[in-house]
Scaffold this motif. Structure first.
Motif, PDB file in Angstrom:
ATOM      1  N   TRP A 157       0.679  -1.133   0.026  1.00 22.39           N
ATOM      2  CA  TRP A 157       0.044   0.070   0.183  1.00 22.39           C
ATOM      3  C   TRP A 157       0.870   1.126  -0.004  1.00 22.39           C
ATOM      4  CZ3 TRP A 157      -2.897   2.312   4.670  1.00 22.39           C
ATOM      5  CH2 TRP A 157      -3.947   3.185   4.432  1.00 22.39           C
ATOM      6  N   HIS A 158       0.637   2.303  -0.765  1.00 26.32           N
ATOM      7  CA  HIS A 158       1.409   3.278  -0.940  1.00 26.32           C
ATOM      8  C   HIS A 158       1.222   4.357   0.446  1.00 26.32           C
ATOM      9  CE1 HIS A 158      -2.456   4.694  -2.582  1.00 26.32           C
ATOM     10  NE2 HIS A 158      -2.102   5.898  -2.271  1.00 26.32           N
ATOM     11  N   ARG A 159       0.563   3.917   1.263  1.00 23.34           N
ATOM     12  CA  ARG A 159       0.208   4.838   2.403  1.00 23.34           C
ATOM     13  C   ARG A 159       0.809   3.955   3.587  1.00 23.34           C
ATOM     14  NH1 ARG A 159      -5.275   6.554   2.426  1.00 23.34           N
ATOM     15  NH2 ARG A 159      -4.761   7.346   4.358  1.00 23.34           N
ATOM     16  N   GLU A 160       0.801   4.597   4.919  1.00 18.78           N
ATOM     17  CA  GLU A 160       1.231   3.702   6.063  1.00 18.78           C
ATOM     18  C   GLU A 160       0.304   4.237   7.051  1.00 18.78           C
ATOM     19  OE1 GLU A 160       5.031   6.248   7.486  1.00 18.78           O
ATOM     20  OE2 GLU A 160       5.412   4.481   6.515  1.00 18.78           O
ATOM     21  N   GLU A 178      -0.977   3.035  16.188  1.00 20.61           N
ATOM     22  CA  GLU A 178      -2.313   3.025  17.102  1.00 20.61           C
ATOM     23  C   GLU A 178      -3.534   2.426  16.351  1.00 20.61           C
ATOM     24  OE1 GLU A 178       0.376   5.757  18.627  1.00 20.61           O
ATOM     25  OE2 GLU A 178      -0.527   5.856  16.623  1.00 20.61           O
ATOM     26  N   ARG A 179      -3.431   2.406  14.919  1.00 20.14           N
ATOM     27  CA  ARG A 179      -4.301   1.697  14.298  1.00 20.14           C
ATOM     28  C   ARG A 179      -4.016   0.235  13.932  1.00 20.14           C
ATOM     29  NH1 ARG A 179      -8.318   4.874  11.912  1.00 20.14           N
ATOM     30  NH2 ARG A 179      -7.657   7.287  12.053  1.00 20.14           N
ATOM     31  N   LEU A 180      -2.884  -0.021  14.387  1.00 17.35           N
ATOM     32  CA  LEU A 180      -2.602  -1.502  14.185  1.00 17.35           C
ATOM     33  C   LEU A 180      -3.721  -2.700  14.089  1.00 17.35           C
ATOM     34  CD1 LEU A 180      -0.480  -3.771  13.155  1.00 17.35           C
ATOM     35  CD2 LEU A 180      -0.130  -3.776  15.688  1.00 17.35           C
ATOM     36  N   GLU A 181      -4.362  -2.696  15.379  1.00 11.69           N
ATOM     37  CA  GLU A 181      -5.507  -3.593  15.663  1.00 11.69           C
ATOM     38  C   GLU A 181      -6.537  -3.552  14.455  1.00 11.69           C
ATOM     39  OE1 GLU A 181      -8.497  -4.835  19.080  1.00 11.69           O
ATOM     40  OE2 GLU A 181      -6.663  -3.962  19.797  1.00 11.69           O
ATOM     41  N   GLU A 182      -7.178  -2.287  14.287  1.00  9.50           N
ATOM     42  CA  GLU A 182      -8.236  -2.247  13.233  1.00  9.50           C
ATOM     43  C   GLU A 182      -7.587  -2.606  11.932  1.00  9.50           C
ATOM     44  OE1 GLU A 182      -8.964   2.409  12.106  1.00  9.50           O
ATOM     45  OE2 GLU A 182      -8.631   2.138  14.309  1.00  9.50           O
ATOM     46  N   VAL A 183      -6.401  -2.335  11.417  1.00  6.75           N
ATOM     47  CA  VAL A 183      -5.871  -2.555  10.157  1.00  6.75           C
ATOM     48  C   VAL A 183      -5.639  -3.896  10.072  1.00  6.75           C
ATOM     49  CG1 VAL A 183      -3.865  -2.382   8.730  1.00  6.75           C
ATOM     50  CG2 VAL A 183      -4.797  -0.399   9.757  1.00  6.75           C
ATOM     51  N   LEU A 184      -5.254  -4.779  11.065  1.00  3.93           N
ATOM     52  CA  LEU A 184      -5.201  -6.282  11.208  1.00  3.93           C
ATOM     53  C   LEU A 184      -6.526  -6.799  11.081  1.00  3.93           C
ATOM     54  CD1 LEU A 184      -2.780  -7.141  14.190  1.00  3.93           C
ATOM     55  CD2 LEU A 184      -2.571  -7.484  11.738  1.00  3.93           C
ATOM     56  N   ASP A 185      -7.628  -6.290  11.595  1.00  2.00           N
ATOM     57  CA  ASP A 185      -9.073  -6.540  11.716  1.00  2.00           C
ATOM     58  C   ASP A 185      -9.329  -6.526  10.065  1.00  2.00           C
ATOM     59  OD1 ASP A 185      -9.375  -7.269  14.278  1.00  2.00           O
ATOM     60  OD2 ASP A 185     -10.515  -5.398  14.757  1.00  2.00           O
ATOM     61  N   LEU A 186      -8.922  -5.566   9.537  1.00  6.10           N
ATOM     62  CA  LEU A 186      -9.357  -5.494   8.131  1.00  6.10           C
ATOM     63  C   LEU A 186      -8.682  -6.757   7.167  1.00  6.10           C
ATOM     64  CD1 LEU A 186      -9.970  -2.189   6.170  1.00  6.10           C
ATOM     65  CD2 LEU A 186      -8.486  -4.000   5.104  1.00  6.10           C
ATOM     66  N   CYS A 187      -7.530  -6.656   7.592  1.00  8.05           N
ATOM     67  CA  CYS A 187      -6.654  -7.643   6.649  1.00  8.05           C
ATOM     68  C   CYS A 187      -7.257  -9.201   6.999  1.00  8.05           C
ATOM     69  CB  CYS A 187      -5.313  -7.931   7.012  1.00  8.05           C
ATOM     70  SG  CYS A 187      -4.223  -6.418   6.615  1.00  8.05           S
ATOM     71  N   PHE A 209      -5.928  -2.407  -1.873  1.00  9.11           N
ATOM     72  CA  PHE A 209      -5.460  -1.162  -1.452  1.00  9.11           C
ATOM     73  C   PHE A 209      -6.502  -0.095  -1.730  1.00  9.11           C
ATOM     74  CE2 PHE A 209      -1.180  -3.043  -2.724  1.00  9.11           C
ATOM     75  CZ  PHE A 209      -0.962  -3.526  -1.408  1.00  9.11           C
ATOM     76  N   ASP A 210      -7.384  -0.401  -2.715  1.00  7.10           N
ATOM     77  CA  ASP A 210      -8.744   0.462  -3.089  1.00  7.10           C
ATOM     78  C   ASP A 210      -9.494   0.467  -1.628  1.00  7.10           C
ATOM     79  OD1 ASP A 210      -7.707   1.226  -5.430  1.00  7.10           O
ATOM     80  OD2 ASP A 210      -9.139   0.014  -6.354  1.00  7.10           O
ATOM     81  N   ALA A 211      -9.593  -0.717  -0.970  1.00  9.52           N
ATOM     82  CA  ALA A 211     -10.625  -0.880   0.104  1.00  9.52           C
ATOM     83  C   ALA A 211      -9.999  -0.092   1.299  1.00  9.52           C
ATOM     84  CB  ALA A 211     -10.816  -2.361   0.410  1.00  9.52           C
ATOM     85  N   TYR A 224      -9.791   4.563   4.856  1.00  6.62           N
ATOM     86  CA  TYR A 224      -8.824   5.450   5.498  1.00  6.62           C
ATOM     87  C   TYR A 224      -8.471   6.704   4.507  1.00  6.62           C
ATOM     88  CZ  TYR A 224      -8.241   1.962   8.916  1.00  6.62           C
ATOM     89  OH  TYR A 224      -8.269   0.846   9.974  1.00  6.62           O
ATOM     90  N   PRO A 225      -9.532   7.704   4.211  1.00  7.79           N
ATOM     91  CA  PRO A 225      -9.236   8.400   3.238  1.00  7.79           C
ATOM     92  C   PRO A 225      -7.948   9.328   3.358  1.00  7.79           C
ATOM     93  CG  PRO A 225     -11.261   8.741   4.050  1.00  7.79           C
ATOM     94  CD  PRO A 225     -10.650   7.829   4.900  1.00  7.79           C
ATOM     95  N   ASP A 226      -7.138   9.733   2.643  1.00  7.22           N
ATOM     96  CA  ASP A 226      -6.047  10.429   2.754  1.00  7.22           C
ATOM     97  C   ASP A 226      -6.393  12.027   3.148  1.00  7.22           C
ATOM     98  OD1 ASP A 226      -3.776  12.043   2.441  1.00  7.22           O
ATOM     99  OD2 ASP A 226      -3.517  11.354   0.411  1.00  7.22           O
TER     100      ASP A 226
END
Length: 195
Positions: free
Chosen positions: A108-111, A115-124, A180-182, A187-189
């Motif tokens: 993904w071109h962003r990071e 603090e968002r690790l848990e929610e990003v893991l949930d999304l994955c 990455f679109d999802a 998480y809008p820029d």
């Protein structure tokens, strides 16, 4: 009754009446394979031999596919082939004793912040539970930033035709882009959002 048993019963009903052939349960593996082949031929038409034979996948073949489809690519200092697809970085690796495992890995071109690790893991995890491709996972860098990675890997021990290779490369690129679109939607820029 298990799924396999129901499948065998369905296969027995689809190929011929029970009085004409032995029950599926009584068939050898070879006879069962022949019956499956006959069923597929009846449903899909007879298989036609391809004009092209599978050959080993090499970085040169991947680069040729990229060139043929007007994608720019590069070779980094480690000799790895990479390129940009819709603004996202993808690499094309060959692993295994004979370089027979093709892996298309995107980032993904962003990071995200730690603090968002848990929610990003949930999304994955949700992505992986609902879809076959790509495998989605995160990496936490030394600076605490979370990077999301997409991965499509396939064992090509017997090689691939140009059409098969193209389909696999496109699968890795397009499904990675869907992930990455999802993420972009979730998480809008901030620079792209009006205050």
């Amino acid at each position: 009754m298990g799924v396999f048993d129901r499948g065998r019963r369905w296969l027995g009903r689809r190929t011929a009446p029970a009085a004409e052939v032995p029950p599926v349960e009584d068939l050898t593996d070879a006879e069962l394979q022949d019956r499956v082949a006959a069923l597929l031929a009846a449903e899909l038409g007879p298989a036609e031999p391809g004009e092209e034979h599978p050959t080993s996948v090499t970085p040169a073949r991947i680069a040729a596919w990229m060139t043929d489809h007007d994608f720019s690519y590069f070779v980094d200092n480690d000799g790895d082939l990479g390129g940009l697809w819709r603004g996202r970085l993808f690499y094309f690796f060959l692993f295994g004793e004979r370089s027979e495992i093709l892996q298309v890995r995107g980032q993904w071109h962003r990071e995200a912040s730690i603090e968002r690790l848990e929610e990003v893991l949930d999304l994955c995890n949700e992505w992986n539970a609902e879809r076959i491709w790509p495998k989605a996972y995160v990496r936490v860098r030394d600076n605490g930033r979370v990077h999301v990675v997409s991965e499509v890997a396939v064992d090509l021990e017997h090689g691939a035709t140009d059409a098969q290779l193209g389909q696999l490369l496109y699968c890795g690129l397009s499904t990675g882009s869907m992930l990455f679109d999802a993420l972009d939607e979730r998480y809008p820029d901030p620079a792209g959002v009006a205050p």
